[in-house]
Scaffold this active site. Structure first.
Site, PDB file in Angstrom:
ATOM      1  N   LYS A 224      12.721  97.378 -39.239  1.00  0.00           N
ATOM      2  CA  LYS A 224      12.901  96.015 -39.249  1.00  0.00           C
ATOM      3  C   LYS A 224      13.056  95.660 -40.845  1.00  0.00           C
ATOM      4  O   LYS A 224      13.053  96.607 -41.769  1.00  0.00           O
ATOM      5  CB  LYS A 224      11.622  95.257 -38.814  1.00  0.00           C
ATOM      6  CG  LYS A 224      11.768  95.547 -37.105  1.00  0.00           C
ATOM      7  CD  LYS A 224      13.166  95.021 -36.545  1.00  0.00           C
ATOM      8  CE  LYS A 224      13.103  95.224 -34.966  1.00  0.00           C
ATOM      9  NZ  LYS A 224      12.490  96.113 -34.209  1.00  0.00           N
TER      10      LYS A 224
HETATM   11  C1  LIG Z   1      11.787  95.937 -32.698  1.00  0.00           C
HETATM   12  C2  LIG Z   1      11.968  94.966 -31.481  1.00  0.00           C
HETATM   13  C3  LIG Z   1      10.682  94.480 -31.034  1.00  0.00           C
HETATM   14  C4  LIG Z   1       9.558  95.197 -30.915  1.00  0.00           C
HETATM   15  O1  LIG Z   1       8.993  95.656 -32.118  1.00  0.00           O
HETATM   16  P1  LIG Z   1       8.054  96.863 -32.399  1.00  0.00           P
HETATM   17  O2  LIG Z   1       7.241  96.350 -33.504  1.00  0.00           O
HETATM   18  O3  LIG Z   1       8.831  97.850 -32.410  1.00  0.00           O
HETATM   19  O4  LIG Z   1       7.030  96.895 -31.215  1.00  0.00           O
HETATM   20  C5  LIG Z   1      10.692  93.357 -30.069  1.00  0.00           C
HETATM   21  N1  LIG Z   1      11.757  92.668 -30.162  1.00  0.00           N
HETATM   22  C6  LIG Z   1      13.100  92.645 -30.828  1.00  0.00           C
HETATM   23  C7  LIG Z   1      14.055  92.033 -30.605  1.00  0.00           C
HETATM   24  C8  LIG Z   1      13.036  93.931 -31.715  1.00  0.00           C
HETATM   25  O5  LIG Z   1      14.091  94.157 -32.128  1.00  0.00           O
END
Ligand SMILES: *Cc1c(COP(=O)(O)O)cnc(C)c1O
Length: 400
Positions: A186
């Site tokens: 992210k």
């Molecule tokens: C990555 C993501 C998640 C989940 O996040 P994690 O930290 O990997 O559990 C939820 N929603 C969206 C839109 C994402 O891109």
């Protein structure tokens, strides 16, 4: 896109603070922790940036979505409108709540469209999980108005658009609450981590309690704390929060670099009249993590994807084929595959997921290509990339 590109001395310093005391837990141990409260500091930084009263950090973006749903009182029998283009965690979180995901069409913002949402509303609809995909936003004004009109709770999953804004207001602050992910891929990373932001005190209270077995976090004797609600363990640890804190301070720089690099890359693509671009309701608020563009049809898009990969362009995404981001390939969700008697078997969806058709979303996704925008491209790397992209596109498309 990933904050991991900028991992360095600042992250090590924050983590070292935690290792020096050995207090890896985010609550209590006031005397031993020598003033280090990384999770709390991270939450304060998030709240301040977003101009909201409360932020609560947790173990992941997936758990942030689960916490948001629980804190908003969404559960058994409630329908939640969700996008078919998202990360699959959003759907899992709704199912985990015992609620029912109802898929609606997206538009060229790559997010849920107001028209799609409106069509999916039934008397059981309780909420909309709006996901700001690939760094940019949905048509927020219309969606906020629609939710108000139909008395629906709006939750913004801002996992992919941290730092983005719409008309100057940060994404994640338009609904009842906003959620974030800080996983390894992210905009900023904690390793693993997530957060929820809100202006609503009750939502915040439920959020921190639900994330920690219902603890009320009052007083300094953990074993004697009250437990107003049932919860679970969705806590973030101090080491993860420490990394997030260092990463968060770099966010303005990340956004500036991504925006500049995306702009440069767009110049190359714009030379080809058949290429069109994703609709971005407020360009100034784009977090610019991806360069998203459309080709006139699926076969041209596939030819361009192949040409880009052949040229060695890194980070090319053809989401239409991806197994985790688009409903077309979610066999497990479509068939509701789960061990016998798992919670998913208690729900009766109004849509038959196995045969569900979303023609508008298919038409958009099959023509879409995204290229990951990196923070750390040098001038030279960017020039090489642009040359590769232009060469690849020229092999399929005519120039202006
Ligand atoms: C990555 C993501 C998640 C989940 O996040 P994690 O930290 O990997 O559990 C939820 N929603 C969206 C839109 C994402 O891109």
């Amino acid at each position: 896109m990933p904050g991991t590109e900028l991992f360095g001395a600042e992250e090590r310093k924050e983590v070292q603070d935690v290792l020096d005391t050995g207090i890896l837990f985010r609550y209590n141990f006031d005397a031993q922790r020598k003033g280090h409260w990384k999770a709390k500091e991270f939450e304060q930084a998030l709240a301040k940036h977003h101009g909201v009263r409360f932020a609560h950090a947790c173990s992941s973006g997936s758990t942030a979505d689960a916490i948001a749903l629980a804190a908003c009182g969404i559960g058994v029998g409630d329908e939640v409108i969700v996008p078919p283009f998202t990360y699959v965690a959003v759907i899992e979180a709704v199912l985990l709540a015992g609620a029912v995901p109802v898929f609606a069409e997206i538009d060229e913002t790559l997010c849920l469209s107001p028209e799609g949402i409106e069509k999916a509303i039934t008397p059981k609809t309780k909420a909309v999980m709006l996901v700001h995909m690939c760094g940019s936003m949905a048509r927020l004004e219309e969606i906020v108005a629609l939710c108000q009109k139909h008395n629906l709770i709006l939750i913004e999953d801002t996992a992919q658009a941290l730092g983005g804004s719409y008309k100057g207001k940060p994404l994640g602050t338009f609904g009842k609450c906003g959620t974030f992910s800080f996983d390894f891929f992210k905009i900023i990373t904690c390793g693993e981590g997530g957060a929820l932001i809100t202006n609503d005190e009750q939502i915040y209270e439920y959020a921190h309690q639900f994330s920690d077995h219902g603890h009320d976090h009052i007083g300094d004797n953990r074993g004697m704390e009250g437990h107003p609600i049932i919860g679970f363990n969705y806590r973030i640890g101090e080491i993860n929060a420490a990394i997030g804190l260092a990463q968060f301070r770099k966010m303005p720089y990340m956004l500036e670099r991504q925006r500049a690099n995306k702009k440069a890359l767009k110049e190359s693509l714009a030379k080809f009249p058949e290429v069109t671009f994703r609709h971005i309701p407020d360009e100034a608020g784009d977090a610019a993590t991806f360069m998203d563009f459309f080709l006139p049809d699926e076969s041209t898009a596939r030819a361009v994807v192949n040409a880009l990969r052949k040229e060695g362009v890194e980070g090319v995404q053809y989401w239409y084929d991806n197994h985790f981001h688009y409903i077309k390939n979610w066999e497990h969700i479509r068939q509701m595959k789960a061990p016998a008697k798992l919670y998913v078997h208690t729900i009766t969806p109004p849509q038959d997921y196995a045969t569900l058709q979303l023609p508008q979303s298919d038409a958009i996704m099959s023509r879409l290509i995204s290229i990951v925008v990196r923070i750390t491209w040098t001038e030279e790397e960017l020039a090489q990339l642009k040359a590769k992209v232009e060469k690849a596109l020229s092999s399929v498309l005519a120039l202006a």
